[in-house]
Design a protein around this motif. Structure first.
Motif, mmCIF file in Angstrom:
data_model
loop_
_atom_site.group_PDB
_atom_site.id
_atom_site.type_symbol
_atom_site.label_atom_id
_atom_site.label_comp_id
_atom_site.label_asym_id
_atom_site.label_seq_id
_atom_site.Cartn_x
_atom_site.Cartn_y
_atom_site.Cartn_z
ATOM 1 N N ASP A 37 -6.530 21.363 -41.211
ATOM 2 C CA ASP A 37 -7.441 22.220 -41.958
ATOM 3 C C ASP A 37 -8.493 22.812 -41.014
ATOM 4 O O ASP A 37 -9.004 22.134 -40.120
ATOM 5 N N ASP A 40 -14.589 28.375 -37.634
ATOM 6 C CA ASP A 40 -14.190 27.413 -36.599
ATOM 7 C C ASP A 40 -13.489 28.144 -35.461
ATOM 8 O O ASP A 40 -12.692 29.072 -35.689
ATOM 9 N N LYS A 62 -11.910 32.460 -42.469
ATOM 10 C CA LYS A 62 -11.898 31.848 -43.813
ATOM 11 C C LYS A 62 -11.534 30.386 -43.662
ATOM 12 O O LYS A 62 -11.083 29.951 -42.594
ATOM 13 N N ASP A 63 -11.707 29.628 -44.736
ATOM 14 C CA ASP A 63 -11.178 28.261 -44.769
ATOM 15 C C ASP A 63 -9.657 28.345 -44.910
ATOM 16 O O ASP A 63 -9.142 29.103 -45.744
ATOM 17 N N LYS A 79 -12.178 25.248 -41.056
ATOM 18 C CA LYS A 79 -13.266 25.828 -41.825
ATOM 19 C C LYS A 79 -13.554 27.250 -41.311
ATOM 20 O O LYS A 79 -13.281 27.581 -40.157
ATOM 21 N N GLN A 80 -14.147 28.063 -42.206
ATOM 22 C CA GLN A 80 -14.516 29.413 -41.829
ATOM 23 C C GLN A 80 -15.409 29.392 -40.575
ATOM 24 O O GLN A 80 -16.342 28.615 -40.470
#
Length: 331
Positions: free
Chosen positions: A318, A323, A279-280, A320-321
């Motif tokens: 942060d 990654d 997920k993010d 990202k989904q």
């Protein structure tokens, strides 16, 4: 591995058919083609009962053996045909007279059928030739086989023993594959398997269990006339069996070192996986098991095998989904 295809009486007393069997079996890749040398007057009598009363043309088994006989000239031509086709001519004699015939032909070794294991008169005759013996154990208990083995050892004969079940066709519960190892331990000689199951997997299993000689009956068609037809392998099956057994033999000669997987390094880099997030996530998120996925290839993130060490860790930026999760992403 020595692979022996037995024609036995599948030739039905026909010299031409016997030659045809040699030609066909040579194409399958077997090492030897085996016959049975029956000389009725020397080995039998009118009192001998049929094992299987299959024949309407033979009033007695003695007459059946008569019909199975070849002349010395025909035997010589049969052996020559085997040599021309690149297979060993092998035979089981059933009388001392048959041994004399085979000696004239110049055979390399002898096969002893299950019913002759305790025929010490015959064993003595063959022992005097000084040639190796393959001993089939189909009807013998260990105590009986012990006597024959002692006899041969005392004579200084080189011999091997085949596990065999004298049942036609042999059912799986009677194969006796466990006996292969027992014979090895008991006698310390080359051990093989003589099959009457009419199934190729039986000999394949025997090869995998360490049998060094395989023998089986051959027939053009199991629907043929004769006492052994239903217990035999057909020619195409024999071709398949030979290929399978050769592969098994090659495998056994090349043991794999499971402790060394260096040859798989390149494949491991392709198939093994790195950790990723599913997920993010914002910086500062604490990772748990449900946040993680494993993605190919290896080397683009923390190895999937090390997932436990990231549980509860805070991410430093942060993500990202999907990654990949790297060491520098953790704080």
């Amino acid at each position: 591995m020595n692979i022996i295809a037995e024609i036995g009486q599948a030739h039905e007393g026909s010299f031409g058919l016997a030659l045809s069997y040699i030609d066909a079996l040579a194409e399958t890749g077997v090492d030897a083609v085996k016959f049975q040398v029956h000389i009725a007057d020397a080995e039998s009598s009118f009192h001998e009962p049929f094992r299987v009363k299959f024949s309407k043309q033979d009033d007695s088994r003695f007459e059946y053996w008569k019909r199975m006989e070849f002349s010395p000239t025909q035997w010589k031509l049969i052996k020559t045909r085997c040599e021309e086709k690149g297979v060993e001519f092998l035979a089981s004699p059933f009388s001392n007279v048959a041994v004399d015939l085979l000696e004239e032909l110049g055979v390399k070794q002898y096969k002893i059928g299950s019913g002759e294991v305790n025929n010490f008169l015959l064993l003595e005759k063959i022992s005097k030739t000084g040639k190796p013996i393959i001993l089939s154990s189909g009807m013998s208990s260990f105590s009986e086989l012990d006597q024959s083995v002692k006899f041969l050892k005392d004579k200084g004969v080189t011999f091997s023993v085949l596990q065999c079940t004298t049942a036609y066709p042999t059912q799986p519960e009677n194969y006796g594959l466990n006996v292969i190892e027992e014979l090895k331990e008991r006698y310390g000689v080359k051990i093989g398997y003589s099959d009457h199951s009419a199934k190729i997997e039986t000999c394949i299993a025997a090869a995998a269990l360490g049998a060094e000689i395989l023998e089986f009956h051959a027939v053009f068609d199991r629907r043929s006339f004769g006492p052994d037809a239903k217990s035999s392998l057909e020619i195409d099956e024999i071709s398949q069996l030979v290929k399978s057994v050769r592969n098994i033999t090659s495998a056994l000669k090349h043991p794999v070192d499971k402790g060394d997987n260096s040859s798989f390094n390149e494949l491991k880099n392709i198939f093994e996986k790195s950790l990723a997030v599913n997920k993010d996530f914002p910086s500062g998120h604490h990772l748990n098991f449900e946040d993680l996925e494993a993605k190919k290839p290896k080397g683009f993130g923390i190895p999937a095998s090390e997932f436990e060490k990231v549980i509860g860790k805070k991410i430093a930026q942060d993500l990202k989904q999907w990654d990949f999760l790297k060491e520098e992403d953790l704080s």
